[in-house]
Structures are given as C-alpha cells and as structure tokens.
Design an enzyme around this catalytic site. Structure first.
Site, PDB file in Angstrom:
ATOM      1  N   LYS A   1       0.545   4.014   0.024  1.00  0.00           N
ATOM      2  CA  LYS A   1      -0.836   5.444   0.103  1.00  0.00           C
ATOM      3  C   LYS A   1      -0.331   6.785  -0.903  1.00  0.00           C
ATOM      4  O   LYS A   1      -0.869   6.291  -1.928  1.00  0.00           O
ATOM      5  CB  LYS A   1      -0.288   5.753   1.423  1.00  0.00           C
TER       6      LYS A   1
ATOM      7  N   GLU B   1      -4.960  -4.947  10.652  1.00  0.00           N
ATOM      8  CA  GLU B   1      -4.250  -4.027  10.922  1.00  0.00           C
ATOM      9  C   GLU B   1      -4.582  -3.269  11.769  1.00  0.00           C
ATOM     10  O   GLU B   1      -5.136  -1.645  11.787  1.00  0.00           O
ATOM     11  CB  GLU B   1      -4.374  -2.451   9.538  1.00  0.00           C
TER      12      GLU B   1
ATOM     13  N   SER C   1       3.477  -2.219  10.178  1.00  0.00           N
ATOM     14  CA  SER C   1       4.668  -1.825  10.300  1.00  0.00           C
ATOM     15  C   SER C   1       5.876  -3.261   9.969  1.00  0.00           C
ATOM     16  O   SER C   1       6.306  -3.771  10.622  1.00  0.00           O
ATOM     17  CB  SER C   1       5.053  -1.717  12.230  1.00  0.00           C
TER      18      SER C   1
ATOM     19  N   ASN D   1       0.719  -0.684  -0.062  1.00  0.00           N
ATOM     20  CA  ASN D   1       0.385   0.132  -0.077  1.00  0.00           C
ATOM     21  C   ASN D   1       1.051   0.981  -0.072  1.00  0.00           C
ATOM     22  O   ASN D   1       1.305   1.484   1.204  1.00  0.00           O
ATOM     23  CB  ASN D   1      -0.897   0.085   1.125  1.00  0.00           C
TER      24      ASN D   1
ATOM     25  N   GLU E   1      -6.914   4.529   7.698  1.00  0.00           N
ATOM     26  CA  GLU E   1      -6.679   5.591   7.101  1.00  0.00           C
ATOM     27  C   GLU E   1      -7.579   6.859   6.337  1.00  0.00           C
ATOM     28  O   GLU E   1      -8.378   7.450   6.801  1.00  0.00           O
ATOM     29  CB  GLU E   1      -4.973   6.534   6.086  1.00  0.00           C
TER      30      GLU E   1
ATOM     31  N   HIS F   1      -9.689   1.098   4.397  1.00  0.00           N
ATOM     32  CA  HIS F   1      -8.086   1.514   5.083  1.00  0.00           C
ATOM     33  C   HIS F   1      -8.223   2.419   6.731  1.00  0.00           C
ATOM     34  O   HIS F   1      -9.383   3.120   6.011  1.00  0.00           O
ATOM     35  CB  HIS F   1      -6.852   1.403   4.079  1.00  0.00           C
TER      36      HIS F   1
HETATM   37  P1  PGA Z   1       3.013   0.206   7.754  1.00  0.00           P
HETATM   38  O1  PGA Z   1       1.465   0.531   7.065  1.00  0.00           O
HETATM   39  O2  PGA Z   1       3.248  -0.845   7.299  1.00  0.00           O
HETATM   40  O3  PGA Z   1       3.262   1.938   7.160  1.00  0.00           O
HETATM   41  O4  PGA Z   1       2.871   0.229   9.362  1.00  0.00           O
HETATM   42  C1  PGA Z   1       0.837  -0.437   6.915  1.00  0.00           C
HETATM   43  C2  PGA Z   1      -1.085   0.109   6.445  1.00  0.00           C
HETATM   44  O5  PGA Z   1      -1.011   1.306   6.820  1.00  0.00           O
HETATM   45  O6  PGA Z   1      -1.417  -0.665   4.847  1.00  0.00           O
END
Ligand code: PGA
Length: 249
Positions: free
Chosen positions: A11, A167, A213, A9, A97, A95
């Site tokens: 983003k 997540e 992460s 992803n 976000e 997601h």
């Molecule tokens: P990250 O993001 O690996 O930077 O923690 C994961 C995600 O939001 O899909």
C-alpha cells in the site's frame, strides 16, 4: 497441483531506502524457499530499488495499479510498459481501496486486466464484498458481478497467467479473518465464474489467493484449505520477519 502465491501489498508504506532495508532483512529469511511464488508490490517510487534489491533472489516485484493507455496526458498514472521497463512482472488490479477511495469500477478493472495481459504482466485481480453486502446476503451476487465484468471479452487463452485475490473488504486491515471454510466457499464461486467466462481449463489452474488480515498466526490454517492458492498480505507484509513467517507457513 496449483503452485501457491504469497504476495505482499505494501500500500502507501515505505520509501526506497526502507524498501532496501526490508529486502536486506527479508531475503536471507526466505533464501532457498521454492515451494511457493513470492511477489512484493511496493509503491511506484520504490519499484526500481525493490527490483534492484531482489535481483537473482526469485522474489518477483509488482505494481499496485496501472493505467490502460499506452502513454499520454494522464497525470499521475503509470503504464504497463513503464512497469515492465522498471522490472515488474506482476500488477495488482482493482484492489478494494482503489475501488472505494479512487472510484475504480468493474469496467476499469476489465480495461486494466486486458491491458496487463496484453503487455505480458501477471495480473492479480482483487474482488470481494463489503460488510453491508455480506450482511444483506449479497456476497454471491457481488462476486459473480465483479468476476463477470472483470473477465468480460477475455478468452482463457489470453488470460492464462491470471491470478485472482478474494479479499472480503470487512477483513482488510481489521484483524477479522474469513474462516477457511468461508473463504473456500467464495473461492469455489469465483472458480465457477472463471470457468463460465474463461473455460474449465483456465479455472482448474487459476490461483485464487485469500486476502484480509493474513498473519503468521493464521497463515497455515488458511493455506491448508485446498481452495486457497495463496495469500495477498497487507499489514503483515511490512515487517520482514512477519512476512517471511507467512511465506514459510
Ligand atoms: P491486510 O490487507 O492484510 O492488512 O488486511 C490485505 C490487502 O488489502 O491486500
């Protein structure tokens, strides 16, 4: 055996030129890798470049969101047909976000999920609790609600291609990773909710990815957990070497 999925992803990172550069460096590192399915979800403006750059490579391209209407006066939105037309096979839905910054709800997640399945896109539906919910002992309740409402009015037959990503929001971009045991507990709960809503067959075959992460250093330990059917990777997917190391954990 459920085939694992390693999904990126991106983003809001990378221009089309940067997407091309990424694939120029990434594809040779994973060529011939067929153990897992690999999906990259770049920003909308990079999709055409990403599809073009990955032709014939086995790497699939997905959108990061979609809107559930076929077309119309919906400024800024992208339909399932548009994603398909540009060559996407997958789409991320719900997601955290999107939920936190753009007011996405369990109900819009459900509308988007139904739309993606109807259109033939493979949905990656994200669920997960925020830190306050975990600390208040509400993780189970939150995951149950998110699944129940995401899967509302869907049948196992229709949802055959569904992928879910667990997540925990406190692990996204923070460097804090859920332990494999903790993730496995959440995945088992999601699987049991999927069984209730969509049937045992679908639940048995459902790929549930862990996200939050994931890095080259922890990918192997997470993937060794039988309940973890892959990863959704944010930050560590932006660098070709780092994402290739995760794909080849
Ligand atoms: P990250 O993001 O690996 O930077 O923690 C994961 C995600 O939001 O899909």
């Amino acid at each position: 055996m459920r085939k694992k999925v390693v999904a990126a992803n991106w983003k809001m990172y990378k221009t089309p030129a940067q997407a091309r550069e990424f694939f120029r460096d990434f594809l040779p590192l994973v060529s011939g890798h067929t153990r897992d399915e690999v999906v990259v979800c770049p920003p909308f403006v990079d999709l055409a470049a990403a599809v073009d750059a990955t032709q014939g490579s086995g790497v699939a391209i997905g959108g990061q969101d979609l809107y559930w209407k076929a077309e119309g006066a919906f400024t800024g939105e992208t339909s399932a047909a548009m994603l398909l037309a540009v060559g996407c096979t997958h789409v991320i839905i719900g997601h955290s976000e999107r939920r936190q910054c753009f007011a996405e709800t369990d109900d819009t997640v459900n509308l988007k999920l139904k739309c993606a399945l109807e259109a033939g896109l493979i949905p990656i539906v994200c669920v997960g609790e925020v830190l306050e919910e975990r600390e208040a002992g509400l993780t189970e309740e939150v995951l149950r609600r998110q699944c129940l409402r995401a899967f509302h009015a869907l049948s196992g037959k229709k949802a055959g291609t569904l992928i879910v990503a667990y997540e925990p929001v406190w692990a996204i971009g923070t460097g804090k990773t859920a332990t494999p045991e903790l993730a496995a507990e959440a995945h088992a709960l999601i699987r049991s909710e999927a069984a209730k809503s969509l049937g045992q067959d679908l639940a048995d075959n459902l790929r549930i990815l862990y996200g939050g992460s994931v890095k080259p250093e922890n990918a192997a330990t997470l993937m060794a957990e039988p309940e973890i059917d892959g990863a959704l990777v944010g930050g560590a997917s932006l660098d070709p070497k780092s994402f290739a190391a995760i794909v080849k954990y």
